[in-house]
Design an enzyme around this catalytic site. Structure first.
Site, PDB file in Angstrom:
ATOM      1  N   ASN A 174      -1.660  -0.269   7.479  1.00 30.08           N
ATOM      2  CA  ASN A 174      -1.190  -1.638   7.714  1.00 30.08           C
ATOM      3  C   ASN A 174      -0.384  -2.222   6.558  1.00 30.08           C
ATOM      4  O   ASN A 174      -0.235  -3.431   6.431  1.00 30.08           O
ATOM      5  CB  ASN A 174      -2.337  -2.542   8.173  1.00 30.08           C
ATOM      6  CG  ASN A 174      -3.388  -2.729   7.119  1.00 30.08           C
ATOM      7  OD1 ASN A 174      -3.305  -2.146   6.031  1.00 30.08           O
ATOM      8  ND2 ASN A 174      -4.391  -3.545   7.409  1.00 30.08           N
ATOM      9  N   HIS A 182      -1.725  -5.423   1.442  1.00 33.11           N
ATOM     10  CA  HIS A 182      -2.990  -6.128   1.234  1.00 33.11           C
ATOM     11  C   HIS A 182      -2.707  -7.543   0.763  1.00 33.11           C
ATOM     12  O   HIS A 182      -1.779  -7.765  -0.006  1.00 33.11           O
ATOM     13  CB  HIS A 182      -3.824  -5.410   0.158  1.00 33.11           C
ATOM     14  CG  HIS A 182      -5.000  -6.234  -0.298  1.00 33.11           C
ATOM     15  ND1 HIS A 182      -6.190  -6.242   0.391  1.00 33.11           N
ATOM     16  CD2 HIS A 182      -5.129  -7.135  -1.310  1.00 33.11           C
ATOM     17  CE1 HIS A 182      -7.017  -7.097  -0.210  1.00 33.11           C
ATOM     18  NE2 HIS A 182      -6.392  -7.651  -1.241  1.00 33.11           N
ATOM     19  N   TYR A 206     -12.519  -2.476  -2.523  1.00 34.51           N
ATOM     20  CA  TYR A 206     -12.974  -2.500  -1.136  1.00 34.51           C
ATOM     21  C   TYR A 206     -14.503  -2.437  -1.041  1.00 34.51           C
ATOM     22  O   TYR A 206     -15.044  -2.015  -0.002  1.00 34.51           O
ATOM     23  CB  TYR A 206     -12.335  -1.352  -0.355  1.00 34.51           C
ATOM     24  CG  TYR A 206     -10.888  -1.614   0.037  1.00 34.51           C
ATOM     25  CD1 TYR A 206     -10.526  -2.785   0.717  1.00 34.51           C
ATOM     26  CD2 TYR A 206      -9.888  -0.687  -0.243  1.00 34.51           C
ATOM     27  CE1 TYR A 206      -9.211  -3.030   1.084  1.00 34.51           C
ATOM     28  CE2 TYR A 206      -8.565  -0.925   0.135  1.00 34.51           C
ATOM     29  CZ  TYR A 206      -8.235  -2.098   0.804  1.00 34.51           C
ATOM     30  OH  TYR A 206      -6.933  -2.336   1.180  1.00 34.51           O
ATOM     31  N   LYS A 213       0.839  -1.202   0.000  1.00 35.03           N
ATOM     32  CA  LYS A 213       0.000   0.000   0.000  1.00 35.03           C
ATOM     33  C   LYS A 213       0.880   1.261   0.000  1.00 35.03           C
ATOM     34  O   LYS A 213       2.107   1.172   0.182  1.00 35.03           O
ATOM     35  CB  LYS A 213      -0.919  -0.045   1.232  1.00 35.03           C
ATOM     36  CG  LYS A 213      -1.891  -1.248   1.225  1.00 35.03           C
ATOM     37  CD  LYS A 213      -2.779  -1.232   2.474  1.00 35.03           C
ATOM     38  CE  LYS A 213      -3.744  -2.409   2.492  1.00 35.03           C
ATOM     39  NZ  LYS A 213      -4.644  -2.371   3.676  1.00 35.03           N
ATOM     40  N   GLU A 240      -9.534 -10.123  -7.566  1.00 35.99           N
ATOM     41  CA  GLU A 240      -8.588  -9.006  -7.406  1.00 35.99           C
ATOM     42  C   GLU A 240      -7.517  -9.012  -8.486  1.00 35.99           C
ATOM     43  O   GLU A 240      -7.133  -7.947  -8.991  1.00 35.99           O
ATOM     44  CB  GLU A 240      -7.969  -9.063  -6.004  1.00 35.99           C
ATOM     45  CG  GLU A 240      -9.001  -8.764  -4.915  1.00 35.99           C
ATOM     46  CD  GLU A 240      -8.540  -9.050  -3.495  1.00 35.99           C
ATOM     47  OE1 GLU A 240      -9.312  -8.767  -2.564  1.00 35.99           O
ATOM     48  OE2 GLU A 240      -7.412  -9.556  -3.299  1.00 35.99           O
TER      49      GLU A 240
END
Ligand code: DAT
Ligand code: MG
Length: 149
Positions: A112, A115, A49, A9, A126
């Site tokens: 975080n 992914h 998402y 990310k 995805e």
């Protein structure tokens, strides 16, 4: 062979963790099948998402994931979807087990770092959202026989 979608990310890219994350998958023996860097467009983030659309953190999540370049990857190997989730650790770095990527490099659930697909079905969805035909490569590695019997 099973594949999963892994994305460093924007915080992971900014913090110089791309190499660390790639190295963990490489060293474990998984095969890199696709890799590219780009900035996620808002429409794509909202699809990616989509399951979280009604959550209070959704707008912040979309703003975060679109805030800078990401590094998207397809990793391949036996049971790679579940194994990669274990390598990432729990969604909240505060709850992630020591040694996992999120526990090693992260503090906050909203930053975080990485992914990973949560199921083989999510992985297929995805990968097709982020990679075009021809961007996921099929090739042999001489070392494969030394990784899985
Ligand atoms: P994961 O990324 O482990 O699959 P998820 O799909 O439940 O976790 O959520 C997607 C992302 O949304 C997650 O990486 C960070 C963010 N997120 C999840 N729960 C959150 C919460 N309670 N507060 C803030 N951000 C959250
Ligand atoms: Mg998820």
């Amino acid at each position: 062979m099973e594949q999963t979608f892994i994305m460093v990310k924007p915080d992971g890219v900014q913090r110089g963790l791309v190499g660390e994350i790639i190295a963990r998958f490489e060293r474990r023996g998984y095969k890199l099948a696709g890799l590219k860097m780009f900035t996620v467009r808002r429409e794509v983030a909202e699809i990616h998402y989509g399951e979280h659309r009604e959550k209070p953190f959704f707008q912040g999540l979309v703003a975060y994931i679109t805030s800078g370049p990401v590094v998207a990857m397809v990793w391949e190997g036996k049971n790679v979807v579940a194994a990669a989730r274990e390598m990432l650790g729990a969604t909240d770095p505060q709850k992630a087990l020591p040694g996992t990527i999120r526990a090693t490099y992260g503090i906050d659930i909203g930053r975080n770092i990485v992914h990973g697909s949560d199921s083989p079905e999510s992985a297929v969805r995805e990968i097709s959202l982020f990679f075009k035909d021809g961007e996921v490569l099929t090739y042999d590695r001489a070392v494969d026989a030394w990784i899985c019997e």
